[in-house]
Design an enzyme around this catalytic site. Sequence first.
Site, short mmCIF file in Angstrom:
data_model
loop_
_atom_site.label_atom_id
_atom_site.label_comp_id
_atom_site.label_asym_id
_atom_site.label_seq_id
_atom_site.Cartn_x
_atom_site.Cartn_y
_atom_site.Cartn_z
N HIS A 1 0.87 -1.27 -0.17
CA HIS A 1 -0.05 0.07 0.02
C HIS A 1 0.90 1.29 0.18
O HIS A 1 0.71 2.14 -1.04
CB HIS A 1 -0.95 -0.01 1.22
CG HIS A 1 -1.82 -0.88 1.37
ND1 HIS A 1 -2.84 -1.44 0.64
CD2 HIS A 1 -1.81 -2.19 2.20
CE1 HIS A 1 -3.49 -2.45 1.08
NE2 HIS A 1 -2.52 -2.83 2.07
C1 BDR Z 1 -3.05 0.73 5.36
O1 BDR Z 1 -3.20 0.26 6.71
C2 BDR Z 1 -2.24 -0.47 7.11
O2 BDR Z 1 -2.04 -1.53 7.64
C3 BDR Z 1 -1.10 -0.18 6.09
O3 BDR Z 1 0.14 0.48 6.48
C4 BDR Z 1 -1.56 0.72 5.22
O4 BDR Z 1 -1.45 2.15 5.46
C5 BDR Z 1 -3.97 -0.35 4.12
O5 BDR Z 1 -5.24 -0.33 4.47
#
Ligand code: BDR
Length: 311
Positions: free
Chosen positions: A241
């Site tokens: 992400h």
């Molecule tokens: C987001 O949530 C976190 O777990 C990850 O680091 C990312 O920023 C994805 O939904």
Amino acid sequence: MARKIIIDTDPGQDDAVAILLALASPELEVLGITAVAGNVPLALTQKNARIVCELAGRTDIPVYAGCDTPLNRKLVTAEHVHGKTGLDGPQLSAPTMALQPEHAVDFIINTLRREPAGTVTLCVLGPLTNIATAFRRAPEIIAKVQEIVLMGGAYFQVGNITPTAEFNIYVDPEAAAEVFAAGVPLVVMPLDVTHKALTTQSRVDAFRALSTPVGDMVAAWTNFFERFDKEKYVSEGAPLHDPCVIAYLLQPDLFTGRQVNVMVETGSDLTLGMTVADWWRVTKRAPNAMFMGDINAEGFFNLLTNRLARL
Ligand code: BDR
Ligand code: CA
């Protein structure tokens, strides 16, 4: 001249990779890293941010601890994805570089007050608590922000922590709602994009083939956090992400999206934290965000691997 950025983050293995990408990129000047509670509590996210700076050999980057709870909710964490420490996987030593004494919110406010208007970009990789708190406390800084580029929300992919909400927005929906309504130029990397940035075997092999401590670490982190998502989505890798935020600053043409209105649900128990994006422009609500929808994933992983090779 390098673009000045503040990275606001809750590391998290994917946050860690995003920080490494920024530190490997001469086009960016990282003014500071501000930690927030999110994937794991603040005591761990600020520590993890320092571990990542040390891994990159950048003990000169100031790291600040920020808000330890959302604006008006109890903290929800994601150890089920990131492990107990937030950076589970490889063995890590405690950082030796110091945490800055200043609060992250004060650092954000003071930096935006000091720097010329339109020269500082906020890269937000976690819940929006620090940013909303800074905007509440010093509303005059809002007009000075060049741009906020954030990972959060979803439209077509809907949700990952609830059926209708993405984690970063869900943890502090009030903060997100305030930031989306603040009138700052906003670029959003939702799950619609990040679910196409999958850590396939060949991409992880490319990290490992760098044969550097950074390459080995990124491969090991990826191996750890992808076990949860691979099972959940029955996919050939996990979404990477947060590095999408930094990649956008380096190579915006990797991404396509639409300038649309986005509002955050704060009132409903059922759909709390949903990012209601007017993708099809069916309302007259004024656009407030560039909401990305697609990524050139091959180009993204090439950029990432090439940059990590520099560390
Ligand atoms: C987001 O949530 C976190 O777990 C990850 O680091 C990312 O920023 C994805 O939904
Ligand atoms: Ca994150």
